[in-house]
Design a protein around this motif. Structure first.
Motif, PDB file in Angstrom:
ATOM      1  N   HIS A 151       0.830  -1.207   0.000  1.00  0.00           N
ATOM      2  CA  HIS A 151       0.000   0.000   0.000  1.00  0.00           C
ATOM      3  C   HIS A 151       0.863   1.256   0.000  1.00  0.00           C
ATOM      4  CE1 HIS A 151      -2.846  -2.954   2.083  1.00  0.00           C
ATOM      5  NE2 HIS A 151      -3.228  -2.844   0.819  1.00  0.00           N
TER       6      HIS A 151
ATOM      7  N   CYS B 226       1.033   4.192  -3.018  1.00  0.00           N
ATOM      8  CA  CYS B 226       0.902   5.642  -2.797  1.00  0.00           C
ATOM      9  C   CYS B 226       2.063   6.395  -3.421  1.00  0.00           C
ATOM     10  CB  CYS B 226       0.822   5.937  -1.301  1.00  0.00           C
ATOM     11  SG  CYS B 226      -0.745   5.488  -0.521  1.00  0.00           S
ATOM     12  N   SER B 227       3.296   5.927  -3.186  1.00  0.00           N
ATOM     13  CA  SER B 227       4.465   6.641  -3.709  1.00  0.00           C
ATOM     14  C   SER B 227       4.564   6.523  -5.219  1.00  0.00           C
ATOM     15  CB  SER B 227       5.738   6.127  -3.040  1.00  0.00           C
ATOM     16  OG  SER B 227       5.771   6.496  -1.683  1.00  0.00           O
TER      17      SER B 227
ATOM     18  N   HIS C 298       2.012   6.257  -7.285  1.00  0.00           N
ATOM     19  CA  HIS C 298       0.991   7.183  -7.791  1.00  0.00           C
ATOM     20  C   HIS C 298       1.493   8.620  -7.675  1.00  0.00           C
ATOM     21  CE1 HIS C 298      -2.802   9.149  -8.531  1.00  0.00           C
ATOM     22  NE2 HIS C 298      -3.469   8.004  -8.574  1.00  0.00           N
TER      23      HIS C 298
ATOM     24  N   LEU D 141      -7.030   1.288  -0.006  1.00  0.00           N
ATOM     25  CA  LEU D 141      -6.471   2.638   0.089  1.00  0.00           C
ATOM     26  C   LEU D 141      -7.574   3.679   0.225  1.00  0.00           C
ATOM     27  CD1 LEU D 141      -3.566   2.566  -2.543  1.00  0.00           C
ATOM     28  CD2 LEU D 141      -3.368   2.538  -0.056  1.00  0.00           C
TER      29      LEU D 141
ATOM     30  N   ALA E 202      -6.360   7.234   2.035  1.00  0.00           N
ATOM     31  CA  ALA E 202      -5.172   7.656   1.290  1.00  0.00           C
ATOM     32  C   ALA E 202      -5.507   8.148  -0.114  1.00  0.00           C
ATOM     33  CB  ALA E 202      -4.165   6.512   1.209  1.00  0.00           C
ATOM     34  N   VAL E 203      -6.611   7.660  -0.675  1.00  0.00           N
ATOM     35  CA  VAL E 203      -7.031   8.078  -2.014  1.00  0.00           C
ATOM     36  C   VAL E 203      -8.516   8.401  -1.990  1.00  0.00           C
ATOM     37  CG1 VAL E 203      -5.270   6.677  -3.173  1.00  0.00           C
ATOM     38  CG2 VAL E 203      -7.553   5.719  -2.776  1.00  0.00           C
TER      39      VAL E 203
ATOM     40  N   LEU F  50      -4.747  10.872  -5.030  1.00  0.00           N
ATOM     41  CA  LEU F  50      -4.255  10.915  -3.659  1.00  0.00           C
ATOM     42  C   LEU F  50      -4.955  12.029  -2.881  1.00  0.00           C
ATOM     43  CD1 LEU F  50      -0.418  10.488  -4.284  1.00  0.00           C
ATOM     44  CD2 LEU F  50      -1.910   8.823  -3.180  1.00  0.00           C
TER      45      LEU F  50
ATOM     46  N   GLY G 232      -3.016  11.083   1.798  1.00  0.00           N
ATOM     47  CA  GLY G 232      -2.258  10.202   0.922  1.00  0.00           C
ATOM     48  C   GLY G 232      -0.983  10.843   0.406  1.00  0.00           C
TER      49      GLY G 232
ATOM     50  N   ALA H 239       2.636   9.272   0.906  1.00  0.00           N
ATOM     51  CA  ALA H 239       3.480   9.015  -0.266  1.00  0.00           C
ATOM     52  C   ALA H 239       4.803   9.753  -0.166  1.00  0.00           C
ATOM     53  CB  ALA H 239       2.737   9.438  -1.534  1.00  0.00           C
TER      54      ALA H 239
END
Length: 348
Positions: A141, A145-146, A148, A190, A195-196, A318, A322, A326
């Protein structure tokens, strides 16, 4: 940052005391937070679990102090603030339960950023929320995030030619997309942890994201007669022979912002409008660009599939939380020497 690993068992209070004393920081405030957590939250554990949880709490605290000492020792005074103490307790709780070194690095990065200000602003609120969120995330996960973040949000400044973009992406995006596997449930999760958020209008292909941010690097080239003051711009390095098409030329800026910086205050600053339009002319096909990027960056093809599949990453954006997650994970993995941009670049 050196991530210290301590032996299991034993009482590491002396390690914390020595660390705080050596750093010359707010000993009483930090130690009281550690002690309060150990005494109030860990006492319900069995003897073995208590010893391990306490070791993890103290390990996290020592690494937190190390990072603060290296980056901004004057900010530790903010640990007296209740909001900062709450964030520290949340991080200690998360690491006491997990003990995962990757999670610990992200928590330390978030805590250090959170400690730098006691203000109740959007950045600090996002950091506190991120600390609570990462407790519920796996490494997959965090990597999502990173990945994206670098695919949709980060724009590298000053790139002049395609190979510079690929070097940047290999160094920054590569560690998160290589061997990245995620199920539809991972993506939905997520959303569950905040986070999103759903973005039903975003139908942009992954390669199109890069075309949008770096159009000049995908230009197939233009003829010399299209460039005003051609000789001057070549001499200044603003225009060079195309790396994609023999006999043609390219503007050596990735996008309008970079070009504006290069021309600002120069003898022919008035050429900005014309040169910026040339960034968009004669673009290579997205299919050719996709093949090129897939060849240059390990995992790019698979990440593109993950991005574009039904209910894939492109259907999400994000959140502020998020972004904080990230950003912290990116700095924890890449280090500040490689990825040094502060969170305020995106959350202010």
């Amino acid at each position: 940052m050196i991530w210290r690993q301590h032996q299991k068992g034993g009482d590491n209070s002396q390690n914390i005391q020595a660390a705080i004393a050596n750093f010359g920081l707010g000993y009483d405030d930090v130690l009281s937070v550690v002690s309060n957590y150990v005494e109030s939250a860990l006492e319900r554990y069995s003897a073995d679990a208590f010893a391990e949880a306490r070791r993890r709490v103290e390990e996290l605290t020592i690494n937190y102090l190390q990072k603060i000492r290296d980056e901004a020792p004057e900010t530790l005074i903010n640990v007296r603030e209740p909001a900062v103490q709450a964030a520290l307790l949340d991080a200690q709780t998360a690491y006491a339960k997990s003990g995962d070194a990757s999670l610990g690095k992200v928590l330390v990065t978030l805590l250090a950023s959170r400690t730098k200000s006691a203000d109740r602003n959007i950045q600090q609120l996002a950091l506190s929320a991120a600390i609570s969120s990462v407790d519920k995330m796996s490494t997959t996960h965090l990597n999502l995030c990173s990945a994206h973040f670098f695919a949709s949000t980060v724009i590298a400044a000053g790139l002049k030619v395609p190979d510079e973009l690929y070097l940047f992406l290999k160094a920054t995006t590569g560690p998160f997309v290589e061997n990245l596997e995620a199920s539809p449930s991972d993506l939905s999760y997520l959303l569950d942890v905040g986070a999103v958020k759903a973005d039903v209008v975003n139908e942009m292909k992954l390669i199109t994201e890069y075309f949008k941010r770096y159009p000049g690097l995908f230009c197939g080239g233009v003829t010399a007669d299209r460039v005003p003051h051609f000789d001057w711009h070549v001499k200044q390095g603003n225009v060079a022979p195309s790396q994609r098409s023999a006999g043609l030329y390219q503007v050596t800026s990735a996008n309008l912002d970079d070009l504006a910086v290069r021309l600002n205050g120069s003898q022919h600053e008035e050429d900005l409008g014309v040169l910026s339009s040339l960034l968009l002319e004669n673009p290579m096909s997205e299919e050719a660009a996709f093949l090129e990027m897939s060849d240059k960056i390990a995992g790019f093809r698979e990440f593109s599939d993950l991005w574009e599949r039904r209910n894939g990453l492109r259907g999400f954006t994000l959140t502020v939380t998020g972004l904080a997650v990230a950003h912290a994970h990116a700095q924890a993995v890449l280090g500040r020497r490689l990825f040094f941009a502060d969170l305020e670049t995106w959350i202010a």
